[in-house]
Write a protein that holds these residues in place. Structure first.
Motif, PDB file in Angstrom:
ATOM      1  N   SER A 166       0.757  -1.053  -0.207  1.00 54.86           N
ATOM      2  CA  SER A 166      -0.024  -0.098   0.025  1.00 54.86           C
ATOM      3  C   SER A 166       0.976   1.203  -0.145  1.00 54.86           C
ATOM      4  O   SER A 166       2.117   1.135   0.702  1.00 54.86           O
ATOM      5  N   MET A 167       0.485   2.343  -0.681  1.00 58.34           N
ATOM      6  CA  MET A 167       1.074   3.635  -0.570  1.00 58.34           C
ATOM      7  C   MET A 167       0.826   4.220   0.823  1.00 58.34           C
ATOM      8  O   MET A 167       1.354   5.443   0.961  1.00 58.34           O
ATOM      9  N   TYR A 168      -0.017   3.831   1.865  1.00 54.00           N
ATOM     10  CA  TYR A 168      -0.403   4.486   3.005  1.00 54.00           C
ATOM     11  C   TYR A 168       0.479   3.787   4.094  1.00 54.00           C
ATOM     12  O   TYR A 168       0.053   3.093   5.005  1.00 54.00           O
ATOM     13  N   ASN A 169       1.730   4.463   4.046  1.00 56.30           N
ATOM     14  CA  ASN A 169       2.700   3.902   5.190  1.00 56.30           C
ATOM     15  C   ASN A 169       3.119   2.506   5.083  1.00 56.30           C
ATOM     16  O   ASN A 169       3.156   2.122   6.178  1.00 56.30           O
ATOM     17  N   HIS A 197      -3.693  -1.770  -6.471  1.00 57.44           N
ATOM     18  CA  HIS A 197      -3.742  -2.122  -5.049  1.00 57.44           C
ATOM     19  C   HIS A 197      -3.586  -1.162  -4.089  1.00 57.44           C
ATOM     20  O   HIS A 197      -3.790  -1.387  -2.892  1.00 57.44           O
ATOM     21  N   SER A 198      -2.734  -0.186  -4.498  1.00 57.61           N
ATOM     22  CA  SER A 198      -2.373   0.577  -3.507  1.00 57.61           C
ATOM     23  C   SER A 198      -3.299   2.032  -3.144  1.00 57.61           C
ATOM     24  O   SER A 198      -2.976   2.818  -2.398  1.00 57.61           O
ATOM     25  N   LEU A 199      -4.151   2.199  -3.994  1.00 59.26           N
ATOM     26  CA  LEU A 199      -4.968   3.151  -4.000  1.00 59.26           C
ATOM     27  C   LEU A 199      -6.223   3.141  -3.238  1.00 59.26           C
ATOM     28  O   LEU A 199      -6.801   4.167  -2.768  1.00 59.26           O
ATOM     29  N   ARG A 200      -6.758   1.951  -2.758  1.00 55.46           N
ATOM     30  CA  ARG A 200      -7.761   2.066  -1.745  1.00 55.46           C
ATOM     31  C   ARG A 200      -7.584   1.311  -0.643  1.00 55.46           C
ATOM     32  O   ARG A 200      -7.109   0.258  -0.458  1.00 55.46           O
ATOM     33  N   LEU A 201      -7.924   1.749   0.667  1.00 57.43           N
ATOM     34  CA  LEU A 201      -7.996   1.130   1.919  1.00 57.43           C
ATOM     35  C   LEU A 201      -9.341   1.183   2.510  1.00 57.43           C
ATOM     36  O   LEU A 201      -9.846   2.063   2.901  1.00 57.43           O
ATOM     37  N   GLU A 210       2.385   2.467  14.384  1.00 56.38           N
ATOM     38  CA  GLU A 210       3.304   1.362  14.074  1.00 56.38           C
ATOM     39  C   GLU A 210       3.870   1.544  12.622  1.00 56.38           C
ATOM     40  O   GLU A 210       4.776   1.596  12.180  1.00 56.38           O
ATOM     41  N   ALA A 211       2.520   1.521  11.693  1.00 55.93           N
ATOM     42  CA  ALA A 211       2.807   1.522  10.505  1.00 55.93           C
ATOM     43  C   ALA A 211       4.170   2.840  10.096  1.00 55.93           C
ATOM     44  O   ALA A 211       4.818   2.882   9.112  1.00 55.93           O
ATOM     45  N   ALA A 212       3.408   3.961  10.687  1.00 57.50           N
ATOM     46  CA  ALA A 212       4.294   5.281  10.337  1.00 57.50           C
ATOM     47  C   ALA A 212       5.694   5.264  10.864  1.00 57.50           C
ATOM     48  O   ALA A 212       6.535   5.908  10.171  1.00 57.50           O
ATOM     49  N   LYS A 213       5.748   4.455  12.093  1.00 63.14           N
ATOM     50  CA  LYS A 213       7.338   4.466  12.563  1.00 63.14           C
ATOM     51  C   LYS A 213       8.292   3.414  11.714  1.00 63.14           C
ATOM     52  O   LYS A 213       9.229   3.379  11.571  1.00 63.14           O
ATOM     53  N   ARG A 214       7.489   2.287  11.139  1.00 62.95           N
ATOM     54  CA  ARG A 214       8.332   1.505  10.202  1.00 62.95           C
ATOM     55  C   ARG A 214       8.374   1.558   8.995  1.00 62.95           C
ATOM     56  O   ARG A 214       9.235   0.824   8.216  1.00 62.95           O
ATOM     57  N   THR A 215       7.550   2.436   8.248  1.00 63.37           N
ATOM     58  CA  THR A 215       7.484   2.645   6.722  1.00 63.37           C
ATOM     59  C   THR A 215       8.858   3.221   6.159  1.00 63.37           C
ATOM     60  O   THR A 215       9.586   3.780   6.870  1.00 63.37           O
ATOM     61  N   CYS A 273       3.663  -5.711   6.632  1.00 59.05           N
ATOM     62  CA  CYS A 273       2.288  -5.511   7.466  1.00 59.05           C
ATOM     63  C   CYS A 273       1.141  -6.400   6.661  1.00 59.05           C
ATOM     64  O   CYS A 273       0.803  -5.980   5.564  1.00 59.05           O
ATOM     65  N   PRO A 274       0.523  -7.334   7.282  1.00 55.20           N
ATOM     66  CA  PRO A 274      -0.544  -8.080   6.733  1.00 55.20           C
ATOM     67  C   PRO A 274      -1.548  -7.483   6.229  1.00 55.20           C
ATOM     68  O   PRO A 274      -2.283  -7.774   5.218  1.00 55.20           O
ATOM     69  N   ALA A 275      -2.019  -6.203   6.724  1.00 55.26           N
ATOM     70  CA  ALA A 275      -2.959  -5.059   6.325  1.00 55.26           C
ATOM     71  C   ALA A 275      -2.568  -4.568   5.062  1.00 55.26           C
ATOM     72  O   ALA A 275      -3.510  -4.277   4.101  1.00 55.26           O
ATOM     73  N   LEU A 276      -1.302  -3.889   5.191  1.00 57.51           N
ATOM     74  CA  LEU A 276      -0.758  -2.957   4.022  1.00 57.51           C
ATOM     75  C   LEU A 276       0.283  -3.502   3.122  1.00 57.51           C
ATOM     76  O   LEU A 276       0.721  -2.968   2.231  1.00 57.51           O
TER      77      LEU A 276
END
Length: 248
Positions: free
Chosen positions: A91-94, A159-163, A208-213, A145-148
């Motif tokens: 995903s492009m979201y972190n 894939h990356s444009l919608r959550l 956590e995603a923002a920290k590990r991206t 990340c299994p969600a991202l």
């Protein structure tokens, strides 16, 4: 003086994460069993032998060759495994990783692999058991990340444009779902139904995603916040333009 590899400049968390991914020095966050990995890859039945394309090298009586003596074959090449692939989307979201950094990690840390970065996806082709080692490493560590991030051998575009509201990447083949707070995969990477649900664990929180991206974003760590990275990007651009990467 001992040489210390330098992977990426910068003083921000994104730069540090990029160095970790390129060096392979990443934190292990979850366990994925060999059978579960085999199920979601979809190349062979769990527990079955690796199909081979040639006999083991030790039985083939290879001709004398100085290069063969220098280069140790990978386990998959030794056994004669066929070549198979694993393909990730992020995903492009972190998301923790990106297609380019998955390719850097594979090319730098593994031999006998063919990584490729395409339109928002990343594929590694290798002998089957070597490919599985790389796939397992990426799925179990902070690179994923299994969600991202998701395994997708088909229908990867967009894939990356919608959550959706639950934070899982949109997938038109519905391979992954959030059930009881964990991400499960009930189809293999090309969308075929599998015999059991494979649990990939809890998604990372937004913090956590923002920290590990490894992704620079204006709403997290902006690219222009990292002065050293900007300096090196300008240096590379200038030398490529003025000297064609040959400053002499």
């Amino acid at each position: 003086m001992a040489y210390e590899a330098q992977y990426y400049p910068g003083a921000t968390s994104v730069a540090e994460n990029r160095r970790k991914h390129m060096s392979g020095d990443v934190e292990k966050l979850r366990e994925v069993s060999d059978d579960d990995l085999t199920l979601v890859l979809g190349h062979r039945a769990p527990g079955s032998d690796y199909p081979s394309t040639h006999p083991p090298l030790a039985e083939m009586g290879e001709p004398e060759c100085s290069i063969r003596e220098i280069v140790e074959p990978t386990p998959g090449a030794k056994a004669g495994d066929r070549v198979r692939y694993v393909q990730f989307v992020d995903s492009m979201y972190n998301a923790p990783s990106t297609p380019y950094f998955r390719s850097y990690a594979a090319a730098i840390n593994y031999r006998g692999v063919d990584p490729g970065t395409l339109s928002g996806r990343q594929v590694v082709e290798a002998r089957e058991r070597d490919m599985e080692e790389i796939a397992k490493f990426q799925l179990e560590t902070e690179m994923t990340c299994p969600a991202l991030a998701s395994l997708r051998g088909a229908t990867v575009h967009g894939h990356s444009l919608r959550l959706p509201e639950d934070g899982i990447m949109f997938d038109m083949l519905d391979r992954c779902r959030l059930e009881n707070g964990v991400v499960i995969m009930h189809k293999d990477q090309v969308g075929r139904a599998i015999d059991k649900k494979v649990d990939f664990g809890k998604p990372m929180s937004e913090e956590e995603a923002a920290k590990r991206t490894t992704i620079y974003r204006v709403d997290n760590v902006a690219f222009r916040d990292d002065a050293e990275v900007i300096e090196w990007v300008h240096t590379v651009f200038e030398k490529r333009t003025a000297y064609g990467f040959k400053p002499e």
